[in-house]
Design an enzyme around this catalytic site. Structure first.
Site, PDB file in Angstrom:
ATOM      1  N   ASP A   1      -3.991   0.621   8.735  1.00 26.75           N
ATOM      2  CA  ASP A   1      -2.901   1.565   8.475  1.00 26.75           C
ATOM      3  C   ASP A   1      -2.873   2.667   9.550  1.00 26.75           C
ATOM      4  O   ASP A   1      -1.830   2.972  10.136  1.00 26.75           O
ATOM      5  CB  ASP A   1      -3.133   2.181   7.083  1.00 26.75           C
ATOM      6  CG  ASP A   1      -1.996   3.079   6.640  1.00 26.75           C
ATOM      7  OD1 ASP A   1      -0.865   2.885   7.114  1.00 26.75           O
ATOM      8  OD2 ASP A   1      -2.244   3.970   5.799  1.00 26.75           O
TER       9      ASP A   1
ATOM     10  N   HIS B   1       0.793  -1.233   0.000  1.00 26.50           N
ATOM     11  CA  HIS B   1       0.000   0.000   0.000  1.00 26.50           C
ATOM     12  C   HIS B   1       0.827   1.285   0.000  1.00 26.50           C
ATOM     13  O   HIS B   1       0.408   2.295  -0.538  1.00 26.50           O
ATOM     14  CB  HIS B   1      -1.007   0.009   1.166  1.00 26.50           C
ATOM     15  CG  HIS B   1      -0.400   0.279   2.518  1.00 26.50           C
ATOM     16  ND1 HIS B   1       0.247  -0.699   3.244  1.00 26.50           N
ATOM     17  CD2 HIS B   1      -0.342   1.417   3.261  1.00 26.50           C
ATOM     18  CE1 HIS B   1       0.665  -0.172   4.393  1.00 26.50           C
ATOM     19  NE2 HIS B   1       0.315   1.107   4.426  1.00 26.50           N
ATOM     20  N   ASP B   2       2.008   1.249   0.583  1.00 28.67           N
ATOM     21  CA  ASP B   2       2.793   2.486   0.672  1.00 28.67           C
ATOM     22  C   ASP B   2       3.968   2.537  -0.301  1.00 28.67           C
ATOM     23  O   ASP B   2       4.870   3.358  -0.128  1.00 28.67           O
ATOM     24  CB  ASP B   2       3.315   2.669   2.107  1.00 28.67           C
ATOM     25  CG  ASP B   2       2.341   3.472   2.969  1.00 28.67           C
ATOM     26  OD1 ASP B   2       1.401   4.071   2.408  1.00 28.67           O
ATOM     27  OD2 ASP B   2       2.517   3.488   4.207  1.00 28.67           O
TER      28      ASP B   2
ATOM     29  N   LYS C   1       5.456   5.728  -1.636  1.00 32.28           N
ATOM     30  CA  LYS C   1       6.276   6.646  -0.804  1.00 32.28           C
ATOM     31  C   LYS C   1       7.659   6.837  -1.412  1.00 32.28           C
ATOM     32  O   LYS C   1       8.399   7.748  -1.023  1.00 32.28           O
ATOM     33  CB  LYS C   1       6.412   6.064   0.612  1.00 32.28           C
ATOM     34  CG  LYS C   1       5.121   6.116   1.425  1.00 32.28           C
ATOM     35  CD  LYS C   1       5.179   7.216   2.468  1.00 32.28           C
ATOM     36  CE  LYS C   1       3.882   7.350   3.237  1.00 32.28           C
ATOM     37  NZ  LYS C   1       3.841   6.560   4.451  1.00 32.28           N
TER      38      LYS C   1
ATOM     39  N   HIS D   1      -6.406   3.779   0.003  1.00 33.71           N
ATOM     40  CA  HIS D   1      -6.230   3.398   1.408  1.00 33.71           C
ATOM     41  C   HIS D   1      -6.282   4.585   2.367  1.00 33.71           C
ATOM     42  O   HIS D   1      -6.324   4.397   3.571  1.00 33.71           O
ATOM     43  CB  HIS D   1      -4.954   2.549   1.608  1.00 33.71           C
ATOM     44  CG  HIS D   1      -3.657   3.286   1.527  1.00 33.71           C
ATOM     45  ND1 HIS D   1      -2.994   3.513   0.347  1.00 33.71           N
ATOM     46  CD2 HIS D   1      -2.883   3.841   2.501  1.00 33.71           C
ATOM     47  CE1 HIS D   1      -1.858   4.156   0.596  1.00 33.71           C
ATOM     48  NE2 HIS D   1      -1.768   4.380   1.896  1.00 33.71           N
ATOM     49  N   HIS D   2      -6.299   5.816   1.822  1.00 31.06           N
ATOM     50  CA  HIS D   2      -6.475   6.983   2.710  1.00 31.06           C
ATOM     51  C   HIS D   2      -7.855   7.622   2.562  1.00 31.06           C
ATOM     52  O   HIS D   2      -8.093   8.696   3.122  1.00 31.06           O
ATOM     53  CB  HIS D   2      -5.384   8.025   2.441  1.00 31.06           C
ATOM     54  CG  HIS D   2      -4.053   7.626   3.013  1.00 31.06           C
ATOM     55  ND1 HIS D   2      -3.832   7.538   4.368  1.00 31.06           N
ATOM     56  CD2 HIS D   2      -2.906   7.260   2.418  1.00 31.06           C
ATOM     57  CE1 HIS D   2      -2.585   7.142   4.587  1.00 31.06           C
ATOM     58  NE2 HIS D   2      -1.992   6.955   3.419  1.00 31.06           N
TER      59      HIS D   2
ATOM     60  N   HIS E   1       1.321   9.667  -2.626  1.00 30.90           N
ATOM     61  CA  HIS E   1       1.893   8.311  -2.646  1.00 30.90           C
ATOM     62  C   HIS E   1       0.842   7.239  -2.959  1.00 30.90           C
ATOM     63  O   HIS E   1       1.183   6.199  -3.525  1.00 30.90           O
ATOM     64  CB  HIS E   1       2.620   7.996  -1.328  1.00 30.90           C
ATOM     65  CG  HIS E   1       1.698   7.670  -0.194  1.00 30.90           C
ATOM     66  ND1 HIS E   1       1.163   8.630   0.625  1.00 30.90           N
ATOM     67  CD2 HIS E   1       1.218   6.490   0.263  1.00 30.90           C
ATOM     68  CE1 HIS E   1       0.387   8.049   1.534  1.00 30.90           C
ATOM     69  NE2 HIS E   1       0.407   6.744   1.339  1.00 30.90           N
TER      70      HIS E   1
END
Ligand SMILES: [Fe+2]
Length: 344
Positions: free
Chosen positions: A295, A214-215, A218, A266-267, A243
């Site tokens: 998260d 998921h990240d 970044k 996811h955010h 990201h």
């Protein structure tokens, strides 16, 4: 994986032929000639018998009389070709029916033979039709073999690429003292929630990959901004939040749409109040809603450049407080249940 059968390379001389004619004398004549050449022969004198025999026996080739009482050979040919496409068909016709026989070739018959029969020509026609059938079967088997091989290699390459991205995520996190092991912990929490919600094996596998990756976006985030000890400006916050979109673009070519959507969203906030958010509520992918809770919880219980880690109790209270706004309340309940399971 399908293997090519080496035995299939040679034509079996015991292939079974079905001789179809309403005249017993003609059936007998062909039967004698062809069984003398090593073929297994069966006979039928009506369309119904033909279909019954095809249903119960592996017939390689049918010699089909054009004129039969009841359903004719012309009417029967398309039925045989659609129901038994691997069975070769040779039409048997009177000399004055050659035009009809040619029509049958257009409808899928392999050849035609004329009455009165030249038995050597019959034998040659059968041999050629069986050779053609054999080549077609071998070609199809080889195509299947190649397709299996390509699929196997595609799966292998995808696994390799996902593994490489996962390693990249771990490397990114390892060099940052604040995020070390974050994705692995998020994955554990997300899977515990997924398990609590009774997700299928396939959904759990997708949840696992989406959480691990998921990240990955970044990699495109400025480390100075990411590790800024103070409050972020609006621009800095927007920069960090890119990201999710960057990550979706990285994994998109090798994972399915659902995993890409998890990474991209996811955010997202359940109430739609997240940055540049277009969907809200249950329109947000379930796995993305799970990931959002997992998260956020792991981020809260970890040190950050701008604050110390919260306790599990404080973070849990914060998750509860945001149920219905930032987080899906159903997911929050499932998450709280997993904590109870762990603490029991
Ligand atoms: Fe993130």
């Amino acid at each position: 994986m399908k293997q090519l059968d080496p035995a299939a390379k040679s034509i079996s001389i015991r292939e079974t032929l079905l001789i179809v004619d309403d005249e017993a004398a003609i059936r007998r004549l062909l039967h004698q000639k062809l069984s003398g050449e090593g073929y297994q022969c069966e006979e039928a004198n009506t369309a119904e018998q033909v279909l019954n025999t095809l249903e119960t026996s592996p017939i390689a080739l049918v010699i089909l009389d054009i004129k039969m009482p009841g359903k004719s050979g012309i009417e029967l040919l398309p039925e045989i070709k659609s129901g038994y496409p691997d069975t070769a068909v040779i039409m048997a016709t009177a000399v004055d029916e050659v035009n009809v026989a040619v029509q049958c070739l257009k409808q899928g018959a392999d050849d035609y033979i004329c009455k009165p029969f030249d038995l050597n020509k019959v034998s040659l026609s059968v041999q050629k039709a069986l050779e053609k059938r054999h080549l077609q079967l071998e070609l199809r088997e080889y195509q299947g073999f190649l397709e299996d091989k390509v699929e196997e290699q595609t799966i292998g390459m995808r696994k390799l690429f996902l593994g490489a991205i996962e390693a990249l995520v771990s490397a990114l996190e390892a060099k940052d003292k604040y995020t070390g092991g974050h994705s692995r912990r998020v994955t554990e929490i997300a899977l515990a929630i997924g398990n609590e919600l009774g997700l299928s094996t396939q959904d759990m596998e997708e949840l696992r990959w989406g959480s691990l990756l998921h990240d990955v976006g970044k990699i495109a985030v400025d480390q100075v901004i990411q590790n800024k000890p103070g409050k972020l400006t609006r621009e800095e916050y927007e920069h960090i939040m890119t990201h999710a979109h960057v990550g979706a673009n990285i994994v998109g070519p090798v994972v399915n749409g659902k995993i890409t959507e998890m990474v991209e969203h996811h955010h997202d906030h359940y109430d739609g109040s997240g940055l540049h958010q277009v969907t809200a509520g249950d329109d947000i992918l379930l796995e993305a809603r799970i990931l959002a809770v997992a998260d956020a919880f792991d981020a809260m219980i970890s040190d950050r450049p701008y604050r110390a880690a919260m306790s599990v109790a404080e973070a849990t209270d914060e998750i509860k407080r945001c149920a219905g706004t930032q987080f899906d309340p159903v997911i929050v309940t499932a998450f709280l249940n997993t904590l109870e399971i762990v603490s029991k």
